[in-house]
Scaffold this motif. Sequence first.
Motif, mmCIF file in Angstrom:
data_model
loop_
_atom_site.group_PDB
_atom_site.id
_atom_site.type_symbol
_atom_site.label_atom_id
_atom_site.label_comp_id
_atom_site.label_asym_id
_atom_site.label_seq_id
_atom_site.Cartn_x
_atom_site.Cartn_y
_atom_site.Cartn_z
ATOM 1 N N ASP A 149 3.649 -17.954 11.621
ATOM 2 C CA ASP A 149 3.820 -19.337 11.184
ATOM 3 C C ASP A 149 2.798 -19.634 10.104
ATOM 4 O O ASP A 149 1.592 -19.555 10.352
ATOM 5 N N ALA A 150 3.270 -19.952 8.897
ATOM 6 C CA ALA A 150 2.392 -20.275 7.782
ATOM 7 C C ALA A 150 2.659 -21.700 7.331
ATOM 8 O O ALA A 150 3.809 -22.074 7.073
ATOM 9 N N GLY A 151 1.600 -22.488 7.207
ATOM 10 C CA GLY A 151 1.771 -23.865 6.776
ATOM 11 C C GLY A 151 2.271 -23.976 5.360
ATOM 12 O O GLY A 151 2.966 -24.949 5.011
ATOM 13 N N ILE A 152 1.908 -22.988 4.512
ATOM 14 C CA ILE A 152 2.383 -22.995 3.129
ATOM 15 C C ILE A 152 3.227 -21.734 2.908
ATOM 16 O O ILE A 152 4.378 -21.695 3.289
ATOM 17 N N ASP A 153 2.658 -20.682 2.348
ATOM 18 C CA ASP A 153 3.446 -19.495 1.992
ATOM 19 C C ASP A 153 3.160 -18.315 2.914
ATOM 20 O O ASP A 153 2.069 -18.189 3.475
ATOM 21 N N MET A 154 4.153 -17.414 3.027
ATOM 22 C CA MET A 154 4.046 -16.206 3.831
ATOM 23 C C MET A 154 4.376 -14.992 2.974
ATOM 24 O O MET A 154 5.359 -15.008 2.223
ATOM 25 N N VAL A 155 3.553 -13.950 3.089
ATOM 26 C CA VAL A 155 3.808 -12.678 2.437
ATOM 27 C C VAL A 155 3.827 -11.602 3.512
ATOM 28 O O VAL A 155 2.834 -11.409 4.225
ATOM 29 N N LEU A 156 4.954 -10.908 3.631
ATOM 30 C CA LEU A 156 5.098 -9.792 4.569
ATOM 31 C C LEU A 156 5.133 -8.516 3.740
ATOM 32 O O LEU A 156 6.197 -8.050 3.320
ATOM 33 N N ALA A 157 3.950 -7.950 3.493
ATOM 34 C CA ALA A 157 3.831 -6.811 2.585
ATOM 35 C C ALA A 157 3.978 -5.474 3.282
ATOM 36 O O ALA A 157 4.139 -4.445 2.617
ATOM 37 N N GLY A 158 3.914 -5.466 4.604
ATOM 38 C CA GLY A 158 4.093 -4.244 5.380
ATOM 39 C C GLY A 158 5.272 -4.380 6.316
ATOM 40 O O GLY A 158 5.835 -5.467 6.496
ATOM 41 N N ASP A 159 5.645 -3.265 6.936
ATOM 42 C CA ASP A 159 6.749 -3.289 7.895
ATOM 43 C C ASP A 159 6.388 -4.146 9.102
ATOM 44 O O ASP A 159 5.249 -4.114 9.584
ATOM 45 N N VAL A 160 7.366 -4.898 9.591
ATOM 46 C CA VAL A 160 7.196 -5.694 10.809
ATOM 47 C C VAL A 160 8.208 -5.181 11.821
ATOM 48 O O VAL A 160 9.417 -5.194 11.574
ATOM 49 N N ASN A 161 7.694 -4.731 12.970
ATOM 50 C CA ASN A 161 8.536 -4.135 14.009
ATOM 51 C C ASN A 161 8.290 -4.816 15.355
ATOM 52 O O ASN A 161 7.147 -4.924 15.801
ATOM 53 N N ALA A 162 9.376 -5.273 15.962
ATOM 54 C CA ALA A 162 9.328 -5.802 17.327
ATOM 55 C C ALA A 162 10.546 -5.255 18.049
ATOM 56 O O ALA A 162 11.521 -5.965 18.306
#
Length: 285
Positions: A149-162
């Motif tokens: 949760d980002a109040g402004i901007d989000m950067v997902l620069a790596g893999d996200v695994n769930a």
Amino acid sequence: ANAGNDMFVNGPIAATAGVNVTLTTDTGSITTTDTVEADNEVTLIAGQNITTGATVTADGDDVNLTAVTGSITTGAAVLAAQNALLAAGQDITTGGTVTATAGMVDLDAGNDVTTTGFALTAGTAVNVTAGEDAVLDAVTANGGDATIDAGIDMVLAGDVNAAAGNITGTAGGSITQSGALAAQNIALAADTGSIDSTNTITAATDVTLDAGTDIDTTAAILATAGAALITADGSITLGDTVTAGTSVTVDGDQDVTTAAALTGGTTVDVTAGQAAILDVINALG
């Protein structure tokens, strides 16, 4: 150990025989330049900032780092047998990996969370809350959800695994995703900004993308057994395939452009407020 103001620890700290390490300051900062390791739990609570120069390790339990009004800056890895819990009134910046072997990783900052170049890995869930920007590298939640949760901007620069849970990313502004996403269900929402996706999004069930302005993708989106729902208050440009086990829904208030096939196991619905420029549509139901 407690200090009314600042605390500087220039040598290693090691607590054995099940003992905890606890360092606190009432109004000041904590700075460690060498390793901090406890047989059980490590707790650092500072009235202002926490700065670590080497690894912080809790061999039996949690690592708790709390900077009440300031920032946390780690200079090396944070390793917890159970949970890794970092909370800061201002920023969290990691200079090493954060690992919770059998528990969760929880990062909560009043301003920015930045983990550039370093992974967050949890035995259960990963939770990241940033009052302003969240700039993340790899995120792995081995037994739960990845919630960002980002109040402004989000950067997902790596893999996200769930693999056993869901990925939920919510930004007050925009989301930029260049790492691959994989989970049971994946939902990204950019409340007032755009979603810019340049890597694959793969869910066992549903994929949901919702943007306050535009959505642009250049890699494949797969909702294996469920639905793909892509909505934007602006334009939508899909540069690769969108495939869903059930339905594909694309709804843009402005233009909708697809450069590859949209395939739904049951239906494919496309709505454009302005122009619709479409490639192949496969509705298999």
